[in-house]
Design a protein around this motif. Structure first.
Motif, PDB file in Angstrom:
ATOM      1  N   UNK A 167      13.543 -49.942 -37.464  1.00 14.24           N
ATOM      2  CA  UNK A 167      12.475 -50.880 -37.158  1.00 14.24           C
ATOM      3  C   UNK A 167      11.229 -50.075 -36.790  1.00 14.24           C
ATOM      4  N   UNK A 168      10.070 -50.764 -36.748  1.00 14.42           N
ATOM      5  CA  UNK A 168       8.826 -50.039 -36.486  1.00 14.42           C
ATOM      6  C   UNK A 168       7.915 -50.861 -35.592  1.00 14.42           C
ATOM      7  N   UNK A 169       7.230 -50.193 -34.685  1.00  9.80           N
ATOM      8  CA  UNK A 169       6.286 -50.857 -33.770  1.00  9.80           C
ATOM      9  C   UNK A 169       4.971 -51.131 -34.505  1.00  9.80           C
ATOM     10  N   UNK A 170       4.957 -52.252 -35.201  1.00  7.39           N
ATOM     11  CA  UNK A 170       3.740 -52.776 -35.829  1.00  7.39           C
ATOM     12  C   UNK A 170       3.752 -54.273 -35.574  1.00  7.39           C
ATOM     13  N   UNK A 171       2.820 -54.803 -34.785  1.00  2.91           N
ATOM     14  CA  UNK A 171       2.901 -56.220 -34.436  1.00  2.91           C
ATOM     15  C   UNK A 171       2.615 -57.122 -35.625  1.00  2.91           C
ATOM     16  N   UNK A 172       3.437 -58.157 -35.786  1.00  2.00           N
ATOM     17  CA  UNK A 172       3.134 -59.153 -36.811  1.00  2.00           C
ATOM     18  C   UNK A 172       1.799 -59.820 -36.516  1.00  2.00           C
ATOM     19  N   UNK A 220      -3.547 -59.494 -32.569  1.00  2.00           N
ATOM     20  CA  UNK A 220      -4.610 -59.938 -31.666  1.00  2.00           C
ATOM     21  C   UNK A 220      -4.336 -59.622 -30.194  1.00  2.00           C
ATOM     22  N   UNK A 221      -3.118 -59.842 -29.670  1.00  3.41           N
ATOM     23  CA  UNK A 221      -2.901 -59.526 -28.253  1.00  3.41           C
ATOM     24  C   UNK A 221      -3.128 -58.053 -27.914  1.00  3.41           C
ATOM     25  N   UNK A 222      -2.806 -57.148 -28.829  1.00  4.15           N
ATOM     26  CA  UNK A 222      -3.041 -55.728 -28.569  1.00  4.15           C
ATOM     27  C   UNK A 222      -4.534 -55.402 -28.636  1.00  4.15           C
ATOM     28  N   UNK A 223      -5.218 -55.969 -29.627  1.00  6.23           N
ATOM     29  CA  UNK A 223      -6.621 -55.643 -29.832  1.00  6.23           C
ATOM     30  C   UNK A 223      -7.549 -56.427 -28.913  1.00  6.23           C
ATOM     31  N   UNK A 256       0.205 -54.489 -44.662  1.00  4.76           N
ATOM     32  CA  UNK A 256       1.289 -53.712 -44.071  1.00  4.76           C
ATOM     33  C   UNK A 256       2.426 -54.619 -43.616  1.00  4.76           C
ATOM     34  N   UNK A 257       2.099 -55.760 -43.007  1.00  5.14           N
ATOM     35  CA  UNK A 257       3.145 -56.687 -42.562  1.00  5.14           C
ATOM     36  C   UNK A 257       3.911 -57.228 -43.760  1.00  5.14           C
ATOM     37  N   UNK A 258       3.197 -57.549 -44.837  1.00  3.51           N
ATOM     38  CA  UNK A 258       3.868 -58.027 -46.046  1.00  3.51           C
ATOM     39  C   UNK A 258       4.768 -56.947 -46.632  1.00  3.51           C
ATOM     40  N   UNK A 316       8.028 -56.257 -34.317  1.00  5.89           N
ATOM     41  CA  UNK A 316       7.921 -57.184 -33.183  1.00  5.89           C
ATOM     42  C   UNK A 316       6.923 -58.290 -33.496  1.00  5.89           C
ATOM     43  N   UNK A 317       7.097 -59.454 -32.856  1.00  8.21           N
ATOM     44  CA  UNK A 317       6.158 -60.562 -33.069  1.00  8.21           C
ATOM     45  C   UNK A 317       4.758 -60.152 -32.666  1.00  8.21           C
ATOM     46  N   UNK A 318       4.632 -59.500 -31.541  1.00 10.05           N
ATOM     47  CA  UNK A 318       3.360 -58.928 -31.112  1.00 10.05           C
ATOM     48  C   UNK A 318       3.647 -57.770 -30.166  1.00 10.05           C
TER      49      UNK A 318
END
Length: 277
Positions: free
Chosen positions: A153-158, A161-164, A179-181, A191-193
């Motif tokens: 798995x990889x830490x890229x939020x779906x 916005x919450x991170x940014x 990237x998400x696609x 992760x969801x976010x």
């Protein structure tokens, strides 16, 4: 159902940080941690994590840190290091000069190192964000394909916005959507976010403000599994100025704070070990 992975980043960065992260994990105050494989203390941190029954995530690292002994690539990739053979402290140097082939070779070397150290990480992420394209060239396509090959798995939020702190600008939003696609097509779990504290001690002003900021965000968590990552340490950790050390000490305090754990309960947010399917 809303669940949260609470991650303590930077296991192995320095002895003080390693002690605090492992203490938090042993007490159940965090559900995950990330290990820096190129740090001089990484092997001892891995040994101690195994002894404590902790399986760290792999903190893929292409930069060093100012104020610490040099960190060097495990693969020897020429485009990753400076004339002294060390990884640069500036993530923009990675974005401007690193070659994709060298990046993938280094990811391979860092995962091989983890396996040789007796670890079997299920999740990877990017130290200093060098793989995401936030500091120049993006290596997300190569990284996601690499994660798919190794079942990580990889830490890229779906949802970024919450991170940014809000919706990303159009070019970044388009790149993120691609990237998400791609992750979805490759079967790489995300992760969801993702969220963290991005404010300095001077900006926050007090520990109580940090706690209030993070507690307030609990109500906005989406359905599914999200991740909060922090960098718990101490004011005396090497390579940290007074402000950074204060923030990291506050983050360690937060993770032990009964008021924080009570807020999780009130918000109906359960804790999770990871988001890997």
């Amino acid at each position: 159902m809303r669940r949260l992975v609470v991650t303590a980043d930077d296991l192995g960065r320095d002895p003080a940080s390693t002690d605090i992260v492992l203490d938090l994990a042993a007490a159940g105050h965090v559900t995950a941690t990330t290990l820096i494989p190129v740090a001089p203390g990484a092997r001892d941190a891995a040994r101690r994590a195994r002894a404590a029954g902790v399986e760290p995530h792999l903190h893929l690292t292409l930069t060093g840190e100012r104020g610490l002994p040099p960190w060097r690539p495990l693969s020897g990739g020429a485009s990753l290091a400076g004339p002294d053979g060390a990884l640069p402290a500036d993530p923009h140097a990675v974005g401007s000069r690193a070659e994709p082939g060298d990046v993938v070779a280094e990811l391979d070397a860092q995962l091989a190192w983890a396996h040789e150290a007796g670890l079997r990480p299920a999740v990877a992420d990017s130290h200093a964000g060098t793989l995401y394209g936030l500091h120049g060239r993006s290596f997300l396509a190569e990284t996601l394909a690499w994660c798919a090959r190794h079942g990580l798995a990889f830490r890229l939020p779906a949802d970024p916005a919450p991170y940014l702190g809000g919706p990303p600008p159009a070019p970044l939003a388009e790149a993120h959507a691609r990237a998400v696609a791609l992750a979805g097509s490759l079967g790489v779990a995300l992760p969801a976010t993702v969220w963290t504290n991005r404010r300095s001690a001077a900006d926050l002003g007090s520990y109580e403000t940090l706690r209030a900021d993070l507690v307030a965000r609990l109500d906005d968590l989406p359905e599914g599994v999200s991740e909060l990552f922090l960098h718990p340490s101490t004011t005396g950790a090497p390579g940290l100025d007074d402000d950074a050390g204060t923030v990291r000490a506050w983050e360690a305090r937060l993770l032990r704070d009964p008021a924080w754990h009570a807020a999780l309960d009130r918000a109906g947010v359960g804790l999770a070990l990871g988001w890997a399917s």
